[in-house]
Design a protein around this motif. Sequence first.
Motif, PDB file in Angstrom:
ATOM      1  N   GLN A 133       2.775   7.097  -6.449  1.00 21.36           N
ATOM      2  CA  GLN A 133       1.807   8.054  -6.962  1.00 21.36           C
ATOM      3  C   GLN A 133       2.242   9.492  -6.682  1.00 21.36           C
ATOM      4  OE1 GLN A 133      -1.963   6.816  -5.476  1.00 21.36           O
ATOM      5  NE2 GLN A 133      -2.965   7.046  -7.426  1.00 21.36           N
ATOM      6  N   LYS A 134       2.927   9.664  -5.565  1.00 17.76           N
ATOM      7  CA  LYS A 134       3.326  11.001  -5.135  1.00 17.76           C
ATOM      8  C   LYS A 134       4.466  11.566  -5.961  1.00 17.76           C
ATOM      9  CE  LYS A 134       2.535  10.414  -0.293  1.00 17.76           C
ATOM     10  NZ  LYS A 134       3.314  10.302   0.937  1.00 17.76           N
TER      11      LYS A 134
ATOM     12  N   LYS B 224       1.460   4.190  -2.871  1.00 18.01           N
ATOM     13  CA  LYS B 224       1.115   5.574  -2.545  1.00 18.01           C
ATOM     14  C   LYS B 224       2.299   6.495  -2.814  1.00 18.01           C
ATOM     15  CE  LYS B 224      -2.680   4.805   0.507  1.00 18.01           C
ATOM     16  NZ  LYS B 224      -2.918   4.039   1.724  1.00 18.01           N
TER      17      LYS B 224
ATOM     18  N   TYR C  87      -3.918  -1.839  -7.773  1.00 17.19           N
ATOM     19  CA  TYR C  87      -2.505  -1.512  -7.910  1.00 17.19           C
ATOM     20  C   TYR C  87      -1.902  -2.160  -9.144  1.00 17.19           C
ATOM     21  CZ  TYR C  87      -2.752   0.222  -3.146  1.00 17.19           C
ATOM     22  OH  TYR C  87      -3.081   0.913  -2.030  1.00 17.19           O
TER      23      TYR C  87
ATOM     24  N   ASP D  95       0.830  -1.212   0.000  1.00 14.80           N
ATOM     25  CA  ASP D  95       0.000   0.000   0.000  1.00 14.80           C
ATOM     26  C   ASP D  95       0.859   1.255   0.000  1.00 14.80           C
ATOM     27  OD1 ASP D  95      -2.594  -0.807  -0.090  1.00 14.80           O
ATOM     28  OD2 ASP D  95      -2.958  -0.671   2.052  1.00 14.80           O
TER      29      ASP D  95
END
Length: 95
Positions: A26-27, A23, A56, A19
């Motif tokens: 994506q950042k 994330k 994902y 996870d």
Amino acid sequence: MDRRSKPAWQLKIAKERIDILFKEAQKTKEKKLQNRYVELARKIGMRYNVKIESKYRRKYCRYCYAYLTSKRRLVKGNLVVNCIDCKKTNRYPYK
Ligand SMILES: [Zn+2]
């Protein structure tokens, strides 16, 4: 207990790490970093024998595992993404 499967708490941690990695991917805008995060997430998945969630899995190329940043199109009920690295077309069923 099945010797091949890891204890539940370890699987939970593995999933949480996956996870976090997606994330982070994506950042960032840095492609090298994004691909690295995908690689790490896949390695965790393999080591702990946990499946990477489909939300994902559609974020990286199924052929070369590069993080997909190109435009997603909807074609005949499928989500279609072209990989800019290997030029292959990724299709995912879309509901
Ligand atoms: Zn690719």
